[in-house]
Design an enzyme around this catalytic site. Sequence first.
Site, PDB file in Angstrom:
ATOM      1  N   THR A  86       0.806  -1.222   0.000  1.00  0.00           N
ATOM      2  CA  THR A  86       0.000   0.000   0.000  1.00  0.00           C
ATOM      3  C   THR A  86       0.837   1.268   0.000  1.00  0.00           C
ATOM      4  O   THR A  86       0.602   2.185  -0.790  1.00  0.00           O
ATOM      5  CB  THR A  86      -0.937  -0.004   1.220  1.00  0.00           C
ATOM      6  OG1 THR A  86      -1.789  -1.158   1.145  1.00  0.00           O
ATOM      7  CG2 THR A  86      -1.794   1.247   1.257  1.00  0.00           C
ATOM      8  N   ASN A 107       5.571  -1.168   3.293  1.00  0.00           N
ATOM      9  CA  ASN A 107       4.771  -0.609   4.390  1.00  0.00           C
ATOM     10  C   ASN A 107       5.619  -0.457   5.646  1.00  0.00           C
ATOM     11  O   ASN A 107       5.444   0.485   6.421  1.00  0.00           O
ATOM     12  CB  ASN A 107       3.576  -1.516   4.690  1.00  0.00           C
ATOM     13  CG  ASN A 107       2.483  -1.414   3.644  1.00  0.00           C
ATOM     14  OD1 ASN A 107       2.469  -0.506   2.826  1.00  0.00           O
ATOM     15  ND2 ASN A 107       1.571  -2.375   3.653  1.00  0.00           N
ATOM     16  N   ASP A 169      -4.175   6.084   6.776  1.00  0.00           N
ATOM     17  CA  ASP A 169      -3.259   7.215   6.924  1.00  0.00           C
ATOM     18  C   ASP A 169      -2.199   7.221   5.834  1.00  0.00           C
ATOM     19  O   ASP A 169      -1.890   8.254   5.245  1.00  0.00           O
ATOM     20  CB  ASP A 169      -2.625   7.244   8.324  1.00  0.00           C
ATOM     21  CG  ASP A 169      -1.917   5.960   8.746  1.00  0.00           C
ATOM     22  OD1 ASP A 169      -1.709   5.065   7.891  1.00  0.00           O
ATOM     23  OD2 ASP A 169      -1.567   5.842   9.937  1.00  0.00           O
TER      24      ASP A 169
END
Length: 556
Positions: A86, A107, A169
């Site tokens: 991500t 990540n 976030d």
Amino acid sequence: MLKRVAAALLLATAMPALAQAPATAPASQPSAPATPPKLIVAISVDQFSADLFSEYRQYYVGGLKRLTSEGAVFPRGYQSHAATETCPGHSTILTGSRPSRTGIIANNWIDLSTPRADKTIYCAEDESQPGSDSDHYVAAPLHLKVPTLGGRMKAANPATRVVSVAGKDRAAIMMGGANADQVWWLGGPQGYVSYKGVATPPLVAKVNQAMAQRLAEANPGFELPAQCLAKDFPVKAGNRTVGTGRFAREAGDYQAFRISPEQDAMTLAFAAAAIETMDLGKQAQSDIISIGLSATDYVGHTYGTEGIESCIQVARLDQELGAFFDRLDKDGIDYVVVLTADHGGHDLPERHRMNAMPMESRVDKGLTPKALNATIAQKVGMPGRTLIWGDGPSGDLYFDKGLSAAERARVETETLALLRAHPQVAAVFTKAQIAATPAPTGRPENWSLIEEARASFYPERSGDLLLLLKPNVMAIPEQAVMGAVATHGSPWDMDRRVPILFWRKGMRPFEQPLGIETVDIMPSLAALIGLPVPQNEIDGRCLDLIAGDGDSCAAR
């Protein structure tokens, strides 16, 4: 669903569970708009693989139909790097740069020089904060090494408004960048939050109130679209059974809300409210809003990508996007849309084995960092010592910095021998091998594994070894109690390939089946607003979005 939230936000747009399919948009005109768009809307649908996009394409009736029938369609887009997670994926979309330049290699990565006990660094963490660790942190854009499109727009014209809204976030931060005016993400049952110390403005307070009202109501579940009927059968993975859910939830169940189409609908309602309240796209300059839709990823991890849960999610996503675009149309905003994904995804092996793919498997527990370390420590005569660090059974591996040169050589030799002989391992590259590989060029579908690895390589953060599993191996081991049942992160096409879609009212639609990269998005959008971007500062190239005569990149 969006209607109830919209009412609370004083909007006319449709909301999650109750959104209707939007009316068919008017046919596009056979000419290209001559003026810069007033608003850039950049949407990332987390884990929306090119496979998932194509599987349901014939059923789109809402926003995805508009983008695919009236826009520029690149069904073979690539998150071209090896670390298809991500944070790296989001870091490419609006920077024009691969992780080797953005610095966002995963990540999480390991920093063995940090004095804290937790050596794992989260990509959107400010580890300088007292008491910070990779699970409890203050989110910040400190690790992103390059500017986003919004940052470049604001540097060229300080009047530009840069807004980022997402379910995660890291999605909001990596797309918004360090100089965004507003960055918000779903922080829990309390709603959307931002950086520590940022006061909650009235708009966000209203959004959070609307979310609380929605969360307080039970959801009986969504109707099953006709295209999902054949997928309605149970699949067992450990203690989990998936494949029959419709996102029914009890009142107040935030976890179920988050892992459902309701989350995306709320995020889109927030984005619509921000655009309207801030008058984005209605002033002299061009503005930008990035929107990270995270539910498809949560659904993919929790239920897999080929069950009715994913099928329902894509259908709802299509409808909610249609309602969102209709809202912008009613406001008379001249906007351009780009929609893509941060990475793809792979279904759980248990369902693959039921659907003609018996070779699909879960990763050997012996490849998890803890087990691998124990094996190697025994082999080199240092049992009980932590010699190898890692964040999972694939990706970067780090050797203990306290090893002598001779010890490190032995550890590396034994580790390479073990991994390269393992039947589930596709390749293991050393840091030196990757560093010596030139940055890849040419079409991303033709890159070698080590070239993909090079696109993810950032010397200060990358590991001593990079472990890549074979394409039919799910990087979640077999276990009696399952958390996530499926994941992504591999260097293979199911995780690298994503759709890239551009739309603007009045453009002539076209489809280009050849491969492009997500790093091509930023320079293509910059050209539309006449913003120069030095080519030596990015990895992407400008895409000509004018079909036929003319070149949208000509003014760049």
